[in-house]
Design an enzyme around this catalytic site. Structure first.
Site, PDB file in Angstrom:
ATOM      1  N   TYR A   1      12.240  -2.514  -5.265  1.00 52.24           N
ATOM      2  CA  TYR A   1      11.880  -3.476  -4.213  1.00 52.24           C
ATOM      3  C   TYR A   1      12.131  -4.903  -4.702  1.00 52.24           C
ATOM      4  O   TYR A   1      12.676  -5.734  -4.006  1.00 52.24           O
ATOM      5  CB  TYR A   1      10.395  -3.315  -3.843  1.00 52.24           C
ATOM      6  CG  TYR A   1      10.146  -2.377  -2.692  1.00 52.24           C
ATOM      7  CD1 TYR A   1      10.502  -1.030  -2.755  1.00 52.24           C
ATOM      8  CD2 TYR A   1       9.540  -2.820  -1.522  1.00 52.24           C
ATOM      9  CE1 TYR A   1      10.268  -0.172  -1.701  1.00 52.24           C
ATOM     10  CE2 TYR A   1       9.303  -1.964  -0.462  1.00 52.24           C
ATOM     11  CZ  TYR A   1       9.663  -0.642  -0.553  1.00 52.24           C
ATOM     12  OH  TYR A   1       9.425   0.197   0.498  1.00 52.24           O
TER      13      TYR A   1
ATOM     14  N   GLU B   1      -6.156  14.652   4.176  1.00 51.73           N
ATOM     15  CA  GLU B   1      -5.047  14.789   3.212  1.00 51.73           C
ATOM     16  C   GLU B   1      -5.579  14.960   1.789  1.00 51.73           C
ATOM     17  O   GLU B   1      -5.134  15.849   1.050  1.00 51.73           O
ATOM     18  CB  GLU B   1      -4.111  13.573   3.297  1.00 51.73           C
ATOM     19  CG  GLU B   1      -3.274  13.574   4.569  1.00 51.73           C
ATOM     20  CD  GLU B   1      -2.298  12.402   4.669  1.00 51.73           C
ATOM     21  OE1 GLU B   1      -1.371  12.496   5.475  1.00 51.73           O
ATOM     22  OE2 GLU B   1      -2.475  11.401   3.951  1.00 51.73           O
TER      23      GLU B   1
ATOM     24  N   ARG C   1      -9.754  12.991  14.910  1.00 52.52           N
ATOM     25  CA  ARG C   1      -9.949  12.547  16.301  1.00 52.52           C
ATOM     26  C   ARG C   1      -8.667  11.873  16.804  1.00 52.52           C
ATOM     27  O   ARG C   1      -8.014  11.122  16.077  1.00 52.52           O
ATOM     28  CB  ARG C   1     -11.116  11.549  16.369  1.00 52.52           C
ATOM     29  CG  ARG C   1     -11.466  11.126  17.779  1.00 52.52           C
ATOM     30  CD  ARG C   1     -12.871  10.598  17.825  1.00 52.52           C
ATOM     31  NE  ARG C   1     -13.079   9.453  16.953  1.00 52.52           N
ATOM     32  CZ  ARG C   1     -12.781   8.198  17.289  1.00 52.52           C
ATOM     33  NH1 ARG C   1     -12.273   7.935  18.463  1.00 52.52           N
ATOM     34  NH2 ARG C   1     -13.003   7.213  16.444  1.00 52.52           N
TER      35      ARG C   1
ATOM     36  N   LYS D   1       0.716   9.503  -2.528  1.00 53.64           N
ATOM     37  CA  LYS D   1       0.009  10.589  -1.829  1.00 53.64           C
ATOM     38  C   LYS D   1       0.935  11.800  -1.648  1.00 53.64           C
ATOM     39  O   LYS D   1       0.568  12.931  -1.951  1.00 53.64           O
ATOM     40  CB  LYS D   1      -0.476  10.070  -0.466  1.00 53.64           C
ATOM     41  CG  LYS D   1      -1.264  11.040   0.416  1.00 53.64           C
ATOM     42  CD  LYS D   1      -0.415  11.896   1.336  1.00 53.64           C
ATOM     43  CE  LYS D   1       0.574  11.190   2.172  1.00 53.64           C
ATOM     44  NZ  LYS D   1       0.050  10.425   3.290  1.00 53.64           N
TER      45      LYS D   1
ATOM     46  N   TYR E   1      -6.958  10.738   8.737  1.00 52.10           N
ATOM     47  CA  TYR E   1      -5.733  11.017   7.968  1.00 52.10           C
ATOM     48  C   TYR E   1      -6.044  11.168   6.474  1.00 52.10           C
ATOM     49  O   TYR E   1      -5.676  12.138   5.835  1.00 52.10           O
ATOM     50  CB  TYR E   1      -4.795   9.818   8.047  1.00 52.10           C
ATOM     51  CG  TYR E   1      -3.840   9.714   9.194  1.00 52.10           C
ATOM     52  CD1 TYR E   1      -2.546  10.212   9.089  1.00 52.10           C
ATOM     53  CD2 TYR E   1      -4.180   9.056  10.364  1.00 52.10           C
ATOM     54  CE1 TYR E   1      -1.632  10.046  10.113  1.00 52.10           C
ATOM     55  CE2 TYR E   1      -3.273   8.891  11.398  1.00 52.10           C
ATOM     56  CZ  TYR E   1      -1.993   9.378  11.264  1.00 52.10           C
ATOM     57  OH  TYR E   1      -1.089   9.220  12.276  1.00 52.10           O
ATOM     58  N   ILE E   2      -6.706  10.121   5.928  1.00 51.19           N
ATOM     59  CA  ILE E   2      -6.883  10.073   4.474  1.00 51.19           C
ATOM     60  C   ILE E   2      -7.848  11.159   4.014  1.00 51.19           C
ATOM     61  O   ILE E   2      -7.602  11.846   3.018  1.00 51.19           O
ATOM     62  CB  ILE E   2      -7.355   8.664   4.044  1.00 51.19           C
ATOM     63  CG1 ILE E   2      -6.232   7.661   4.342  1.00 51.19           C
ATOM     64  CG2 ILE E   2      -7.744   8.618   2.570  1.00 51.19           C
ATOM     65  CD1 ILE E   2      -6.556   6.213   4.014  1.00 51.19           C
TER      66      ILE E   2
ATOM     67  N   THR F   1       0.816  -1.213   0.000  1.00 52.65           N
ATOM     68  CA  THR F   1       0.000   0.000   0.000  1.00 52.65           C
ATOM     69  C   THR F   1       0.847   1.259   0.000  1.00 52.65           C
ATOM     70  O   THR F   1       0.608   2.186  -0.781  1.00 52.65           O
ATOM     71  CB  THR F   1      -0.931   0.007   1.235  1.00 52.65           C
ATOM     72  OG1 THR F   1      -1.769  -1.147   1.163  1.00 52.65           O
ATOM     73  CG2 THR F   1      -1.796   1.246   1.273  1.00 52.65           C
ATOM     74  N   CYS F   2       1.839   1.324   0.858  1.00 56.48           N
ATOM     75  CA  CYS F   2       2.608   2.564   1.011  1.00 56.48           C
ATOM     76  C   CYS F   2       3.217   3.025  -0.319  1.00 56.48           C
ATOM     77  O   CYS F   2       3.098   4.184  -0.699  1.00 56.48           O
ATOM     78  CB  CYS F   2       3.703   2.366   2.053  1.00 56.48           C
ATOM     79  SG  CYS F   2       4.758   3.814   2.215  1.00 56.48           S
TER      80      CYS F   2
ATOM     81  N   HIS G   1      18.628  30.233  13.307  1.00 55.90           N
ATOM     82  CA  HIS G   1      17.874  31.440  12.957  1.00 55.90           C
ATOM     83  C   HIS G   1      18.143  31.868  11.522  1.00 55.90           C
ATOM     84  O   HIS G   1      19.282  31.798  11.090  1.00 55.90           O
ATOM     85  CB  HIS G   1      18.294  32.565  13.915  1.00 55.90           C
ATOM     86  CG  HIS G   1      17.486  33.814  13.733  1.00 55.90           C
ATOM     87  ND1 HIS G   1      16.172  33.906  14.097  1.00 55.90           N
ATOM     88  CD2 HIS G   1      17.837  35.019  13.221  1.00 55.90           C
ATOM     89  CE1 HIS G   1      15.733  35.119  13.821  1.00 55.90           C
ATOM     90  NE2 HIS G   1      16.714  35.812  13.282  1.00 55.90           N
TER      91      HIS G   1
ATOM     92  N   GLU H   1      12.960  27.178  15.336  1.00 54.55           N
ATOM     93  CA  GLU H   1      13.660  27.778  16.476  1.00 54.55           C
ATOM     94  C   GLU H   1      12.693  28.091  17.624  1.00 54.55           C
ATOM     95  O   GLU H   1      13.088  28.155  18.781  1.00 54.55           O
ATOM     96  CB  GLU H   1      14.445  29.033  16.074  1.00 54.55           C
ATOM     97  CG  GLU H   1      13.598  30.213  15.670  1.00 54.55           C
ATOM     98  CD  GLU H   1      14.453  31.420  15.241  1.00 54.55           C
ATOM     99  OE1 GLU H   1      15.233  31.918  16.058  1.00 54.55           O
ATOM    100  OE2 GLU H   1      14.326  31.847  14.064  1.00 54.55           O
TER     101      GLU H   1
ATOM    102  N   CYS I   1       1.260   6.125   1.011  1.00 48.53           N
ATOM    103  CA  CYS I   1       2.151   7.227   1.402  1.00 48.53           C
ATOM    104  C   CYS I   1       2.908   7.876   0.237  1.00 48.53           C
ATOM    105  O   CYS I   1       2.938   9.108   0.128  1.00 48.53           O
ATOM    106  CB  CYS I   1       3.201   6.751   2.390  1.00 48.53           C
ATOM    107  SG  CYS I   1       2.728   5.372   3.422  1.00 48.53           S
TER     108      CYS I   1
ATOM    109  N   ASP J   1      -0.029  -3.516   9.437  1.00 50.31           N
ATOM    110  CA  ASP J   1      -1.437  -3.132   9.599  1.00 50.31           C
ATOM    111  C   ASP J   1      -2.359  -4.314   9.880  1.00 50.31           C
ATOM    112  O   ASP J   1      -3.416  -4.147  10.481  1.00 50.31           O
ATOM    113  CB  ASP J   1      -1.956  -2.430   8.326  1.00 50.31           C
ATOM    114  CG  ASP J   1      -1.323  -1.069   8.117  1.00 50.31           C
ATOM    115  OD1 ASP J   1      -0.353  -0.754   8.840  1.00 50.31           O
ATOM    116  OD2 ASP J   1      -1.785  -0.327   7.232  1.00 50.31           O
TER     117      ASP J   1
ATOM    118  N   ARG K   1     -18.741  12.350  10.699  1.00 50.03           N
ATOM    119  CA  ARG K   1     -19.764  12.126  11.726  1.00 50.03           C
ATOM    120  C   ARG K   1     -19.472  12.896  13.004  1.00 50.03           C
ATOM    121  O   ARG K   1     -20.381  13.280  13.726  1.00 50.03           O
ATOM    122  CB  ARG K   1     -19.908  10.636  12.015  1.00 50.03           C
ATOM    123  CG  ARG K   1     -18.683  10.010  12.635  1.00 50.03           C
ATOM    124  CD  ARG K   1     -18.903   8.537  12.915  1.00 50.03           C
ATOM    125  NE  ARG K   1     -17.682   7.930  13.418  1.00 50.03           N
ATOM    126  CZ  ARG K   1     -17.527   6.641  13.592  1.00 50.03           C
ATOM    127  NH1 ARG K   1     -18.496   5.809  13.297  1.00 50.03           N
ATOM    128  NH2 ARG K   1     -16.391   6.155  14.058  1.00 50.03           N
TER     129      ARG K   1
END
Ligand code: NDP
Length: 471
Positions: free
Chosen positions: A99, A184, A207, A51, A180-181, A42-43, A438, A443, A48, A305, A201
């Site tokens: 991968y 975003e 949340r 996205k 999250y989804i 998925t990622c 700075h 900072e 991720c 997951d 809702r």
């Protein structure tokens, strides 16, 4: 000892599974990994990574506008969705290939097939019906988006699985869910040019996150043009020509081109044969594991997951790595699931680590809050009204930092570095002793001298209700 075809059979070539397979093979184990979709999980394929690419795409919207304050004249920009989808596809195909190469280089055998468990040591490859025996089995099948609430016409909606490859850009998008989804994609599509409505809702988005950050994200979404509707959900979806007509609770209606349902994800365990092998799952189908990712069946493990511990890529990777270390590297370490830094890639983004103010106040007797809200330097010339918000939550008794929450540009990057300090047990005094860089926004984290609030829990038996003792 029984002779098995492989020492480790991994189901699912996503973040957790790939890491476990590679590390195990590095220790000399005979490893096979099965994947029914695309290598990367998925990622990499539909989470991720694509996205974040879309987040980058969306932020040019703000950059073009901001540029004028710095002397630039930018011609009216236009955006081509199909070019972005094609560029994104090229990049994730490249990553998926990396991968694959890395797995092959480490000696892992890849099978492009669905694999199902027959018993504690046997799997069947659905592509050709072949049976493979394994000394240990790792289930790393991740999660899958849910299509909830269960309303008439929900099959007309899409999930995050489909949104990355829409053939046509949705000029009007309804997002259901403020997690999250939901936030975003609302942030991304509003900037790419959609008219976005977000319904949820609850009363507020995100949340579980710190209240000040939740309010900040909601306000930023509204500022980006998203219509945020709390306490409202779809009750039915109907086709209306090329569009979709959504009936919402409170009898309102909205017509859109696409509906993104982002109401959570479920562990991907259906039909895997886990019941046959006797593996215990919870009521949402998450595999129950101990601190070392072992299920109740001695030879079967699960990471990521699918275990519903903390559904984040780096956590799955760490769990997969720790498992391979334990099984084949003689290193037994339980993964620490506390103080996991995370980011929500809205614009501005939210970076967070540790306890929220409310969580800290529920646990600790004395909690100090340091809160700063300011206009970042860039906004002074760009005229962007965006605010950066930073909050440090401190144990008032020990001075230990309990949590840090940032809403602003680069907050995700800051959260990563803060993760080191908070994991190492830094105190507010350590932050104060750190020299500032700075001029940066970060900072502020080491220059917040004045406490904004202190919350002391009334001692038991003493004034539980303020002032009662005075009566
Ligand atoms: P979340 O759990 O984050 O949010 C789900 C949202 O849907 C909440 O607003 C929730 O409301 C609402 N909801 C849940 N069930 C229902 C229902 N039956 N009817 C109506 N509303 C409902 O899930 P997401 O799908 O956004 O994301 C899934 C997971 O993916 C995340 O928890 C996270 O672990 C991971 N993720 C991480 C990212 C990152 O690290 N940046 C990015 C994307 C995903 P309420 O608040 O009331 O419960």
């Amino acid at each position: 000892m029984a002779d098995y075809d492989v020492d480790l059979f991994v189901i699912g070539a996503g973040s957790g599974g790939v890491r476990a397979a590679r590390v195990a093979a590095g220790y000399g184990a005979r490893v096979m990994i099965a994947e029914e979709f695309r290598i990367g999980g998925t990622c990499v394929i539909r989470g991720c990574v694509p996205k974040k690419l879309m987040v980058y795409a969306s932020r040019f919207h703000d950059e073009f506008k901001d540029a004028a304050g710095f002397g630039w004249t930018v011609p009216e920009p236009s955006f081509d969705w199909s070019k972005l989808v094609a560029a994104k596809e090229k990049e994730i195909s490249r990553l998926s290939a990396i991968y694959r190469t890395n797995l092959e280089k480490s000696g892992v055998v890849i099978v492009e097939s669905r694999a199902e468990i027959e018993d504690a040591h046997t799997l069947v490859l659905k592509a050709d019906g072949r049976r493979v025996t394994a000394r240990t089995i790792l289930v790393a099948t991740g999660g899958t988006p849910v299509l909830e609430p269960d309303i008439p016409g929900r099959e007309l909606a899409i999930t995050s699985n489909e949104i990355f490859d829409l053939p046509v850009f949705p000029n009007r998008l309804l997002v259901v869910g403020g997690g999250y989804i939901g936030v975003e994609f609302a942030s991304v599509f509003a900037r790419l040019g959609s008219k976005v409505t977000l319904v949820q809702r609850g009363e507020n988005v995100l949340r579980g996150f710190d209240e000040d950050m939740r309010n900040g994200v909601r306000d930023a979404l509204i500022h980006a043009g998203v219509e945020v509707k709390a306490g409202l959900l779809p009750t039915r979806i109907d086709r209306s020509g090329d569009a979709l007509r959504v009936t919402l609770t409170k009898e309102t209606e909205v017509e859109v081109d696409q509906i993104l349902i982002a109401t959570g994800r479920r562990p991907h365990t259906l039909g895997l044969g886990l019941e046959k092998a006797g593996v215990v799952m919870d009521k949402v189908g998450a595999i129950k594991v101990d601190a070392f990712s072992q299920t109740n069946v001695e030879s079967i493990y699960a990471v990521g997951d699918v275990t519903n511990r903390l559904a984040l890529t780096p956590v799955a990777i760490r769990e997969g790595h720790a498992l391979a270390d334990m099984l084949f590297g003689n290193k037994k370490v339980a993964v620490n699931h506390t103080n996991v830094a995370t980011a929500v890639f809205t614009t501005p983004e939210l970076g967070t680590i540790g306890l929220t103010e409310d969580e800290a106040r529920a646990i600790y007797d004395c909690v100090d809050i340091y809160l700063a809200s300011f206009r970042p330097l860039k906004a002074t010339l760009s005229g962007n009204p965006e605010k950066t918000v930073m909050k440090i939550v401190v144990d008032g008794q020990t001075d230990k930092i309990l949590g840090v929450h940032i809403l602003g540009e680069g907050a995700g990057e800051m959260a990563q570095i803060l993760g080191i300090a908070v994991t190492a047990g830094a105190t507010k005094a350590d932050f104060d002793a750190t020299m500032a860089v700075h001029p940066t926004s970060a900072e502020e984290l080491v220059t917040m001298r004045t406490r904004t609030a202190r919350y002391e829990r009334p001692q038991q038996g003493k004034d539980e209700i303020p002032g009662v003792a005075d009566l």
